[in-house]
Scaffold this motif. Structure first.
Motif, short mmCIF file in Angstrom:
data_model
loop_
_atom_site.label_atom_id
_atom_site.label_comp_id
_atom_site.label_asym_id
_atom_site.label_seq_id
_atom_site.Cartn_x
_atom_site.Cartn_y
_atom_site.Cartn_z
N PHE A 142 0.86 -1.18 0.00
CA PHE A 142 0.00 0.00 0.00
C PHE A 142 0.90 1.23 0.00
O PHE A 142 2.10 1.14 0.21
CB PHE A 142 -0.94 0.00 1.22
CG PHE A 142 -0.26 0.24 2.55
CD1 PHE A 142 -0.60 1.34 3.34
CD2 PHE A 142 0.70 -0.64 3.05
CE1 PHE A 142 0.00 1.55 4.57
CE2 PHE A 142 1.32 -0.42 4.28
CZ PHE A 142 0.96 0.68 5.04
N ALA A 143 0.33 2.40 -0.25
CA ALA A 143 1.00 3.68 -0.03
C ALA A 143 2.43 3.72 -0.58
O ALA A 143 3.38 3.53 0.16
CB ALA A 143 0.99 4.01 1.46
N PRO A 271 6.22 0.44 -3.01
CA PRO A 271 5.15 0.49 -2.02
C PRO A 271 5.64 0.17 -0.61
O PRO A 271 6.65 -0.51 -0.42
CB PRO A 271 4.20 -0.60 -2.50
CG PRO A 271 5.13 -1.62 -3.12
CD PRO A 271 6.23 -0.82 -3.76
N GLU A 299 -4.68 4.85 3.61
CA GLU A 299 -4.04 5.36 2.40
C GLU A 299 -4.38 6.83 2.17
O GLU A 299 -3.52 7.63 1.79
CB GLU A 299 -4.45 4.53 1.19
CG GLU A 299 -3.71 3.22 1.06
CD GLU A 299 -3.49 2.85 -0.39
OE1 GLU A 299 -2.34 2.55 -0.76
OE2 GLU A 299 -4.47 2.85 -1.15
N GLN A 309 2.10 10.05 0.38
CA GLN A 309 2.23 8.71 -0.19
C GLN A 309 1.21 8.50 -1.31
O GLN A 309 0.12 9.08 -1.30
CB GLN A 309 2.03 7.67 0.91
CG GLN A 309 2.86 7.90 2.15
CD GLN A 309 4.20 7.19 2.13
OE1 GLN A 309 4.33 6.10 1.61
NE2 GLN A 309 5.20 7.82 2.71
N PRO A 311 -1.50 6.38 -3.19
CA PRO A 311 -2.39 5.25 -2.94
C PRO A 311 -2.34 4.21 -4.04
O PRO A 311 -2.10 4.53 -5.21
CB PRO A 311 -3.78 5.90 -2.88
CG PRO A 311 -3.53 7.35 -2.63
CD PRO A 311 -2.24 7.65 -3.31
#
Length: 356
Positions: A142-143, A271, A299, A309, A311
């Motif tokens: 994620f992120a 990520p 996110e 960050q 998504p």
């Protein structure tokens, strides 16, 4: 595992090292941990590689909301990611860590290859694109952040701005460029990716040319960004989260996404990853924490926050001022191969940059 690639839509935001001291801090305890005999504790110990200033507020909020006593262990800027990875490896026979929140992916895959990660599919796993999760369920991404060049606009005229990581080897900028220590964090992961994409011979030649060009080796990506912002360096290689902070603070800097054209190497997007440790001391609480972290809500908070960050969950608005693979040609790399290349890349870089 297939190479991580990114769908093109605007809401997609996508070492060999010595064990170093780590910081332990209780970041949240909303609700009392269970202490009655026979009941599972609500204490959970995550090891967290994402900068504490970005991750701690999220963990505090989750702890209060979910009734988790979160005791987070953070690494330090100079040994980003690798310090925690080595700690997990050293503790393999007697795990202390429940959940690893890594700020990149290569070292997470190194732990998987050692058989140290448990299988778990969080409640929100379906919303995460297949490219960002292990088919076997040992990690979820994620992120993301991008590896970028931060350029001092007072020192580098617009018509002379670098457009490639190859610019770091340009003799015109000898001694005026910077790089985080390439044995740790996303810089080490970036190096391992280059060993895969370019092959060992070309990657070694590149880093030898950086050394000959007197690249300044600094403690971390944040240090590189600040050195450029303060005019100590003309430009350097860093991550979007560190670069955007300097730009938003009004410093004379520009962010360049290197090798962004389709005919170039591509900009590397990396990520964050979440993984639960095999034989974690507090598995139920670890699963609850994973469920809470791998959400559109988290996110969105990371995208809107200072770290900006990117998504990966569809429908989550991306950060302002940050480009994504919707507009930038991304590097295509097999991260599992980069994990295989990590140790040999680190051995070479340690000899080149740290040996007396």
């Amino acid at each position: 595992m297939t190479p991580i690639t990114f769908p093109r839509h605007q809401t997609l935001g996508l070492a060999i090292a010595l064990f170093s001291p780590l910081v332990l801090v209780v970041v949240g305890c909303g609700g009392q941990p269970t202490t009655e005999p026979g009941l599972a504790t609500r204490r959970v110990v995550p090891y967290v590689a994402l900068d504490r200033e970005f991750s701690e507020p999220i963990l505090e909020a989750i702890g209060q909301r979910e009734g988790l006593e979160i005791q987070a262990k953070y690494d330090v800027e100079s040994t980003k990611t690798v310090g925690l990875t080595n700690a997990i490896i050293l503790e393999a026979d007697n795990p202390r860590c429940d959940l690893f929140w890594n700020n990149e992916i290569v070292n997470t895959l190194r732990l998987k290859k050692r058989g140290l990660l448990a299988v778990y599919r969080p409640k929100g796993a379906e919303a995460i694109p297949d490219a960002f999760k292990d088919p076997e369920g040992t990690w979820h991404g994620f992120a993301a952040r991008a590896r970028v060049l931060i350029v001092n606009t007072d020192l580098v005229p617009e018509d002379q701005r670098p457009d490639s990581i190859e610019s770091l080897a340009d003799p015109a900028w000898k001694g005026r460029i910077g790089l985080a220590k390439p044995l740790f964090g996303t810089t080490a992961s970036h190096a391992a990716c280059l060993f895969v994409v370019w092959g060992d011979a070309k990657a070694k030649d590149y880093f030898r040319r950086l050394k000959a060009n007197q690249v300044q080796i600094l403690a971390g990506n944040k240090t590189v960004a600040r050195a450029v912002a303060d005019g100590q360096l003309a430009f350097g290689l860093t991550d979007t989260d560190d670069a955007i902070i300097e730009q938003r603070d009004g410093k004379p800097v520009a962010i360049v996404y290197p090798d962004r054209r389709p005919d170039q190497l591509g900009t590397l997007f990396i990520p964050n990853t979440i993984a639960i440790l095999k034989n974690a001391p507090h598995p139920e609480a670890a699963r609850a924490l994973a469920d809470a972290l791998l959400t559109a809500e988290v996110e969105a908070r990371l995208a809107a926050g200072p770290s900006a960050q990117i998504p990966v969950i569809a429908g989550v608005a991306g950060p302002q001022g940050i480009e994504t693979p919707a507009t930038v040609h991304p590097m295509t790399v097999e991260f599992s191969q980069a994990a295989d290349a990590f140790d040999r890349a680190a051995a070479f870089l340690e000899t080149e940059f740290l040996a007396p």
